[in-house]
Design an enzyme around this catalytic site. Structure first.
Site, PDB file in Angstrom:
ATOM      1  N   LYS A 210      41.562  42.041  43.547  1.00 33.74           N
ATOM      2  CA  LYS A 210      40.969  41.513  42.315  1.00 33.74           C
ATOM      3  C   LYS A 210      42.147  41.105  41.214  1.00 33.74           C
ATOM      4  O   LYS A 210      43.133  41.657  40.947  1.00 33.74           O
ATOM      5  CB  LYS A 210      39.876  42.308  41.642  1.00 33.74           C
ATOM      6  CG  LYS A 210      38.606  42.487  42.539  1.00 33.74           C
ATOM      7  CD  LYS A 210      38.225  41.249  43.219  1.00 33.74           C
ATOM      8  CE  LYS A 210      36.901  41.218  43.901  1.00 33.74           C
ATOM      9  NZ  LYS A 210      37.002  41.776  45.311  1.00 33.74           N
TER      10      LYS A 210
HETATM   11  C1  PLP Z   1      31.654  38.588  44.129  1.00 33.47           C
HETATM   12  C2  PLP Z   1      31.971  40.168  44.379  1.00 33.47           C
HETATM   13  N1  PLP Z   1      31.030  41.069  43.813  1.00 33.47           N
HETATM   14  C3  PLP Z   1      31.146  42.230  44.118  1.00 33.47           C
HETATM   15  C4  PLP Z   1      32.045  42.861  44.783  1.00 33.47           C
HETATM   16  C5  PLP Z   1      32.363  44.151  44.986  1.00 33.47           C
HETATM   17  O1  PLP Z   1      33.248  44.996  44.481  1.00 33.47           O
HETATM   18  P1  PLP Z   1      33.851  46.343  44.661  1.00 33.47           P
HETATM   19  O2  PLP Z   1      34.843  46.160  45.951  1.00 33.47           O
HETATM   20  O3  PLP Z   1      34.922  46.893  43.481  1.00 33.47           O
HETATM   21  O4  PLP Z   1      32.765  47.261  44.875  1.00 33.47           O
HETATM   22  C6  PLP Z   1      33.296  41.754  45.167  1.00 33.47           C
HETATM   23  C7  PLP Z   1      34.600  42.171  45.931  1.00 33.47           C
HETATM   24  O5  PLP Z   1      34.833  43.047  46.399  1.00 33.47           O
HETATM   25  C8  PLP Z   1      33.184  40.569  45.112  1.00 33.47           C
HETATM   26  O6  PLP Z   1      34.115  39.690  45.492  1.00 33.47           O
END
Ligand code: PLP
Length: 412
Positions: A210
C-alpha cells in the site's frame, strides 16, 4: 535474483536521460518485482528504538501515529488497527450494521471489502463499476438500494476517488452510512477535499503493497467522536477506555469488559514504521506520479494499451497503474500477456478479479458475469504495472520497453 541496484530512487527523473536498452541490460536486475516497499534508515532506526524501549505493543508510538495521521488527513479522530480489514470491520460495527442488513459493495474490489459485511451475517450487495475508472457506478448503487440497505462502501480504485458528491447525496437521501475503503487512496483528494474527510468513516490499509506500509496495519478515521470511541474500545476486546495503559504507571490493573470486542490493536513496532512512512507519504506520491506520467507518455504511441482514465475531480494517489489491453487487436489474452512480461523480467498483477467471479460469491449469491458487464469485461483486459518509489528511471523504461515489445510481437 532480487533487484537491488537503485540508481535514483525518489529523485525526479527526466525521460530524456533514459535510453531504451535491451531488458537484460537494464537496472542490473533480471526481475523487477510488482512491488517492493520503500524502507529507509529512518524506519529501521525507529523500529530499533522501539525494540529497545521496553514497550512493543500499543503505546505512545501508536498514539503518535494516530495524531500524525489525523493531522495529515485533516480529520478529527484516527484509530490505528492491525489491518485495513479490521478498520472496515470496526467501522461497520460502529455505524450499527446488524444481521440481515444489506451493504452495497463494488464487485471490483478485494474480498476484504465484502467479507467484513459477512462477519455480521449481513449481505454484501455487489454493484458494477464504471467502465472508464473501475470505480463503483453511482447509478447502479441507486438501483440496488432496498429497505434493508444500511450502508455503502465505495472503494477508491487504484487511488482515484469515486464520485463522492453523488454517493453522499444518494446515501443522505436514503439514510445510509458511507464507509470509504481508502486502502489505495493515500493521498487522494476529491474536489480538493482529502479522502478521509468526506464519508462517515474512512478506512486505510498499511499492508506491504500500500501507499505507506507497516507490514500489516490499518487506520479508521472519522469526525464522529462516538464512533471513534466505539472503534477504539472494540479494537481491544471491548474493555474500558485506555485499556492499553494498564501496564503503564498511569494505568490501573482494573478494567471492565463492556462488549465482546476484537484483538485488532496495532503494535508500537508497526507504528514506529508508520510514523516514518507517513513523513515520506508526499514524496512517495510524487515519485509514483512521475512514474505514471512516464508510462502515460511511453504508451501514448501504443494503441493496444489503454491508459488509466483520470477524472478532473480527483487528485489520483497513483497506488496502481492499471492498463487495459485492447485484446481485439492482440493475438494473446491477458494471462498470456502477463506471462510474456514475466518472461521479460517484469512482475505484474491484476486488480481485481471481480468478486462475482469468485466461487464463494458466485455460489452463495448466484451472481453471473452478465450481472456486472463492465467489471466482467474489464477483468479480461486489465493488468497492473509496477509503480513504487524504489523504481529507478531504468526500471520504468524497462517496463515501457517490455510492454511495447510484447504488443509489437503479438499484434493482430
Ligand atoms: C481495496 C482493498 N480493501 C481492503 C484491503 C484490505 O487491507 P488489509 O490487507 O490491510 O486488511 C485491501 C488490500 O489488502 C484492498 O486492496
Amino acid at each position: 535474483m532480487h533487484h537491488t541496484k537503485l540508481t535514483k530512487p525518489l529523485a525526479p527523473f527526466s525521460r530524456t536521460d533514459c535510453k531504451v536498452l535491451p531488458i537484460e541490460a537494464q537496472s542490473g536486475h533480471d526481475f523487477l518485482p510488482f512491488h517492493t516497499p520503500e524502507i529507509g534508515a529512518e524506519e529501521i532506526q525507529s523500529v530499533v528504538e522501539t525494540l529497545q524501549s521496553g514497550w512493543l505493543t500499543t503505546g505512545e508510538k501508536v498514539k503518535r501515529f494516530e495524531a500524525d495521521f489525523t493531522e495529515y488527513v485533516g480529520c478529527q479522530h484516527a484509530v490505528a488497527v492491525n489491518s485495513g480489514t479490521a478498520a472496515l470491520h470496526l467501522a461497520l460495527d460502529a455505524v450499527g450494521i446488524k444481521e440481515g442488513d444489506e451493504v452495497i459493495v463494488p464487485t471490483m474490489t478485494f474480498t476484504a471489502t465484502a467479507e467484513v459485511v459477512l462477519y455480521f451475517k449481513a449481505r454484501p450487495v455487489l454493484v458494477d463499476c464504471e467502465s472508464a475508472t473501475f470505480n463503483i457506478d453511482p447509478g447502479e448503487v441507486e438501483r440496488k438500494i432496498t429497505p434493508k440497505t444500511k450502508a455503502i462502501i465505495p472503494v477508491h480504485m487504484a487511488g482515484q476517488s469515486c464520485n463522492m458528491d453523488r454517493i453522499m447525496e444518494i446515501a443522505r437521501r436514503n439514510n445510509l452510512k458511507v464507509i470509504e475503503d481508502a486502502a489505495h487512496a493515500l493521498p487522494t483528494r476529491y474536489n480538493g477535499k482529502m479522502i478521509g474527510t468526506i464519508g462517515d468513516v474512512t478506512c486505510f490499509s498499511f499492508y506491504v503493497t500500500k501507499p505507506i506500509a507497516t507490514g500489516e496495519g490499518g487506520m479508521a478515521v472519522t469526525d464522529n467522536p462516538e464512533w471513534a470511541e466505539r472503534m477504539r474500545i472494540m479494537s481491544l476486546h471491548g474493555i474500558s477506555k485506555d485499556a492499553w495503559k494498564r501496564y503503564t504507571n498511569e494505568g490501573s490493573w482494573f478494567y471492565e469488559v463492556h462488549y465482546p470486542g476484537f484483538k485488532y490493536n496495532l503494535t508500537d513496532i508497526a507504528a514506529a514504521l508508520g510514523i516514518e512512512q507517513l513523513k515520506k507519504c508526499d514524496r512517495f506520491w510524487a515519485a509514483r506520479k512521475q512514474i505514471a506520467a512516464a508510462y502515460d507518455e511511453g504508451f501514448a504511441a501504443v494503441p493496444e494499451i489503454h491508459r488509466p482514465v483520470c477524472k478532473p475531480h480527483s487528485q489520483h494517489a497513483w497506488h496502481l497503474y492499471v492498463i487495459q489491453l485492447d485484446t481485439a487487436h492482440l493475438r494473446i489474452d491477458r494471462a498470456e500477456f502477463m506471462t510474456a512480461l514475466k518472461d521479460l523480467g517484469i512482475g505484474t498483477s491484476v486488480h481485481f478479479i471481480p468478486l462475482h467471479l469468485h466461487p464463494y460469491y458466485r455460489e452463495t449469491f448466484g451472481y453471473k458475469p452478465a450481472d456486472f458487464p463492465n467489471a466482467s469485461a474489464a477483468f479480461e483486459r486489465i493488468v497492473s504495472l509496477p509503480i513504487y518509489p524504489r523504481m529507478t528511471e531504468l526500471d520504468v523504461e524497462s517496463v515501457i520497453g517490455a510492454v511495447s515489445k510484447v504488443v509489437k510481437q503479438n499484434r493482430r
